[in-house]
Structures are given as structure tokens and as C-alpha cells.
Design an enzyme around this catalytic site. Structure first.
Site, PDB file in Angstrom:
ATOM      1  N   GLU A   1     -44.435 -43.491 -63.194  1.00 37.30           N
ATOM      2  CA  GLU A   1     -45.498 -43.068 -64.120  1.00 37.30           C
ATOM      3  C   GLU A   1     -44.925 -42.210 -65.245  1.00 37.30           C
ATOM      4  OE1 GLU A   1     -48.796 -41.296 -62.014  1.00 37.30           O
ATOM      5  OE2 GLU A   1     -48.607 -42.678 -60.324  1.00 37.30           O
TER       6      GLU A   1
ATOM      7  N   GLU B   1     -49.396 -39.166 -53.352  1.00 32.34           N
ATOM      8  CA  GLU B   1     -49.562 -37.705 -53.390  1.00 32.34           C
ATOM      9  C   GLU B   1     -50.050 -37.068 -52.082  1.00 32.34           C
ATOM     10  OE1 GLU B   1     -52.045 -36.855 -56.772  1.00 32.34           O
ATOM     11  OE2 GLU B   1     -50.614 -37.685 -58.186  1.00 32.34           O
TER      12      GLU B   1
HETATM   13  C1  XIL Z   1     -54.758 -41.113 -63.952  1.00 34.50           C
HETATM   14  C2  XIL Z   1     -55.255 -42.091 -65.000  1.00 34.50           C
HETATM   15  O1  XIL Z   1     -54.227 -42.261 -65.959  1.00 34.50           O
HETATM   16  C3  XIL Z   1     -56.507 -41.588 -65.649  1.00 34.50           C
HETATM   17  O2  XIL Z   1     -57.053 -42.569 -66.520  1.00 34.50           O
HETATM   18  C4  XIL Z   1     -57.554 -41.235 -64.562  1.00 34.50           C
HETATM   19  O3  XIL Z   1     -58.669 -40.665 -65.169  1.00 34.50           O
HETATM   20  C5  XIL Z   1     -56.961 -40.283 -63.556  1.00 34.50           C
HETATM   21  O4  XIL Z   1     -55.783 -40.828 -63.010  1.00 34.50           O
HETATM   22  N1  XIL Z   1     -50.952 -39.573 -60.988  1.00 34.50           N
HETATM   23  C6  XIL Z   1     -51.330 -40.824 -60.576  1.00 34.50           C
HETATM   24  C7  XIL Z   1     -52.179 -41.652 -61.461  1.00 34.50           C
HETATM   25  O5  XIL Z   1     -50.875 -41.284 -59.538  1.00 34.50           O
HETATM   26  O6  XIL Z   1     -53.003 -42.519 -60.746  1.00 34.50           O
HETATM   27  C8  XIL Z   1     -52.992 -40.810 -62.391  1.00 34.50           C
HETATM   28  O7  XIL Z   1     -53.656 -41.674 -63.287  1.00 34.50           O
HETATM   29  C9  XIL Z   1     -52.119 -39.817 -63.125  1.00 34.50           C
HETATM   30  C10 XIL Z   1     -51.441 -38.883 -62.158  1.00 34.50           C
END
Ligand code: XIL
Length: 398
Positions: free
Chosen positions: A293, A187
Site C-alpha cells: 500500500e 492489521e
Molecule cells: C483505506 C481506503 O483507501 C479508504 O478509501 C477507506 O475509506 C479506508 O481504508 N490500510 C489498509 C487499507 O489496509 O485498506 C486502507 O484503505 C488504508 C490503510
């Protein structure tokens, strides 16, 4: 039928009691009707208890060689044998949902804590699963000391680069040979018009910090795949800036294997054409694409699309606390069908990872609004498969 079944049950019991014929005595008193009822009861219990999960198709089998199918997990989920079995039977790749992030692996300078991540790796090895490393550098879930003085002032470029190098080298070397790919930077691209997001790393190091991260990762393990990961980089508003960044990394002579599109989608946004255009652009530029994701959020949102953790909302409607209505369940299944059809149309899409296993684990229960009941994945809160699983399987089969 009943006689045969009776004989089989009897035989099994006899076997296990080494010939003690208590069984005979019992079986003689059991009528065929009672036996039939018992069978029905056992079958019912089997189906309802979820033991019948063995019957549901396994994504990892259905996808075969064509596609890696992953999920994000936490090591604590492995304490639950049913959950661990579901993960191992369905997926052939795992990402640590949190436990490989910088704050989990190096909370204080020089003090690496690998135990929980190692547990995930050991589980993956035991079940012939690959591990996708997430993530070496991100502006969330990162200790402040990496790039900032105690008061918040950016560290000097030299010290910040040393810290970045030490972190990446320590982590990548530790997992060398065990992790297939790393999300090197997560990101980095801004949602606004400027190129890079304003982060502690950018302020301390300058705008080549992304390149430096790729350089350090490759030095630490020349064999590991290196990925740039972000949300909405397939979307029109962000795509060109992302292409510019990844081609800049490559033009600097650095290794970059692919682009990770997070894939935090909603039922209707972004539309399939926009996602297709996005993937096509990376493919045309010569990159592999991974969906890293994936989830589909069916809950209403006030604000923006995507996955900007800072964009949390204080309150929001929570309409599906008692379960997903049939029509929304169907919409979810159709959306997953549409997405998998379009992913599979690109041979360059080599992996699809879901962000979580069951709806109970999903981060979307707490994002963008805390404490809602969300239903974004293929397995419900009890770990039972949803219609969306079947629609993904149908696409994989065809
Ligand atoms: C999220 C996790 O799922 C949560 O448990 C944590 O509290 C915050 O991060 N984008 C990403 C992930 O790259 O690492 C994130 O994961 C969700 C959004």
C-alpha cells in the site's frame, strides 16, 4: 520539411475523404508559415492535453519480470476512459481499494455482493494484470454481525467461527483462479505492548482467530497465495511481534506465503535503515515480502506514524493546497528513489503496490485529517506524471 508535412496531411485527408479534393483547395491557400504554426499548435495541444502520456515511461514495462507493480483502484474510476487507460498502461497488478473488504462483499449475513469487485477483476483480466485480494478479515470496514450480537456483545466462539468460515469460503471460492494472493488478515497486531489488537474477532474467537482465517482460506483455494498484511511491521517497535505471529501461523502447519508491509510512509519516517532491517528480518525468517500500500505523505502530522484508521486528527495544516513546491516535489522524488533502491536490493520483494493512482484519489486527502490536499503518489491530480515517477523509473532501469 513543411512541404513534406503538407503532403502528408494532404494525403491523409485525401484518404479519408476518398479523393474529394476539398483538401487541395484548402491547402493551396495555406502558406508554409501557417502550416508551421498549425503544427506547433497541434504539438502544444498534444503535450498539454496529457495525450503525450504515451511518451512517459510505463512502470509495468520498466519493471519487467523483476517486480510486479500494482495500484489500488475503485471500480468507479474505470468509468473514466483516461483514468482506465492510465491504470492499464502503468500497472500490472490491481488491488480493490475498498470493494473486496468484508462490508463490501457480505453486508448482511449470507448476502454476497460481488458486482463491483467482479468489475475490477474483469478489467484486470482484459489488461493482463494480476489481482491482489484485500482483505478477508479486518477490524475496519467489516459488518458488526460477523462477530457481535446486535447489542455489541461478542458472539460465541462457535458462531463467530462459522461466520468467519462462511465469509472466507464464499469470497475465496468466488475469486478462485482470478485472485493471485489474499491479504488473509489485515492489521491484527497491536501498536501497544500486547501481541494482538483488541478486535471483535479476538473477543469472540480468541487468539487463534488469525490461524483459523489462514486455515479457512487455504481450504477454500489451495492454490492462492496467502499473505499477512499490516502497517509498521517493518519498524523496530512492532517487528518482533509480527515475526512471532507469522512464524506461529507457519509452525501450526498452515500455509502462509508472505508478509505484506503496507508502506504508508512519510518523507523522513521511517528511515531507510529501519525499513531495510525490517525487510531483512522477514527474509531471514523465510517469508516473501510485498509492499502492498505504498505512498509517501508530505503533509505535516501532529500524531503518530503509520496508518491506524482510528488515529484520525480533527484539524491539521494544509500547506500545499495550490500544489507541491519544487523543493518538496524533489524531496518526494528522492524518497521514492531511496525506497525503490532498497526494495530492489531484496529479490524476495516480489511486488510493490501504490495505494491509489493519482493524488486526487489518495486516501491521504482524508487521513489523518479530513479534506486536505495531499500529494503522495507518482501522478498528480490531472494524471500527469511527477518527478517521483521518473526517479522510480531510473531505479528500475538500473
Ligand atoms: C483505506 C481506503 O483507501 C479508504 O478509501 C477507506 O475509506 C479506508 O481504508 N490500510 C489498509 C487499507 O489496509 O485498506 C486502507 O484503505 C488504508 C490503510
Amino acid at each position: 520539411m513543411a512541404q513534406k508535412a503538407k503532403r502528408r496531411v494532404e494525403q491523409r485527408w485525401m484518404d479519408s475523404t476518398s479523393g474529394v479534393s476539398v483538401v487541395n483547395a484548402v491547402m493551396e491557400r495555406v502558406s508554409q508559415m501557417q502550416l508551421f504554426q498549425l503544427c506547433l499548435l497541434l504539438l502544444g495541444t498534444f503535450v498539454c492535453s496529457g495525450l503525450a502520456r504515451g511518451e512517459i515511461p510505463a512502470l509495468r514495462e520498466e519493471s519487467g519480470e523483476r517486480l510486479m507493480i500494482g495500484t489500488a483502484i475503485m471500480s468507479s474510476q474505470l468509468d473514466d476512459p483516461a483514468r482506465a487507460a492510465l491504470i492499464a498502461s502503468q500497472f500490472n497488478c490491481v488491488t480493490a481499494e475498498n470493494e473486496m473488504k468484508p462490508d463490501a462483499l457480505q453486508p448482511t449475513p449470507g448476502h454476497f455482493t460481488f458486482e463491483r469487485a467482479d468489475r475490477i477483476v474483469a478489467f484486470a483480466e482484459a489488461h493482463q494484470m494480476k489481482v491482489a485480494g484485500h482483505t478477508l478479515l479486518w477490524h475496519h470496514q467489516s459488518p458488526a454481525w460477523l462477530f457481535q450480537e446486535p447489542g455489541g456483545k461478542p458472539l460465541s466462539r462457535e458462531i463467530a467461527l462459522n461466520n468467519l468460515k462462511a465469509h472466507i469460503t464464499g469470497v475465496v471460492r468466488h475469486f478462485k483462479g482470478k485472485v493471485k494472493s489474499w491479504d488473509v488478515v489485515n492489521e491484527a497486531i497491536s501498536d501497544g505492548p500486547e501481541g494482538l489488537r483488541d478486535t471483535p474477532a479476538l473477543r469472540a474467537i480468541g487468539d487463534d482467530y488469525v490461524l483459523k482465517a489462514f486455515e479457512f482460506a487455504h481450504e477454500a483455494d489451495p492454490d492462492v497465495e496467502l499473505i499477512y498484511n499490516d502497517y509498521n511491521i517493518e519498524c523496530d517497535y512492532k517487528r518482533d511481534r509480527a515475526i512471532k505471529l507469522v512464524t506461529r501461523i507457519r509452525a501450526a502447519g498452515l500455509r502462509i506465503d508472505g508478509v505484506g508491509i503496507q508502506g504508508h510512509y512519510r518523507l523522513e519516517h521511517p528511515n531507510a535503515d529501519e525499513i531495510r532491517r525490517g525487510i531483512q528480518a522477514y527474509v531471514d525468517a523465510g517469508f516473501k515480502v510485498m509492499i502492498t500500500e505504498l505512498d509517501v505523505d508530505p503533509l505535516p502530522r501532529k500524531g503518530g506514524e503509520g496508518a491506524d484508521l482510528s488515529a484520525s486528527e480533527r484539524e491539521g495544516l494544509d500547506p500545499f493546497r495550490d500544489g507541491l513546491p519544487v523543493e518538496v516535489q524533489t524531496q518526494l522524488a528522492q524518497r521514492y528513489e531511496e525506497l525503490f533502491k532498497l526494495f530492489l536490493a531484496f529479490p524476495q520483494v516480489s511486488r510493490v503496490t501504490f495505494w491509489g493512482v493519482t493524488d486526487a484519489d489518495s486516501w491521504l486527502n482524508n487521513f489523518p485529517v479530513k479534506g486536505r490536499t495531499n500529494h503522495p503518489l507518482l501522478f498528480d491530480r490531472q494524471g500527469n506524471s511527477k518527478p517521483a515517477l521518473q526517479s522510480v523509473v531510473n531505479v528500475l532501469r538500473n
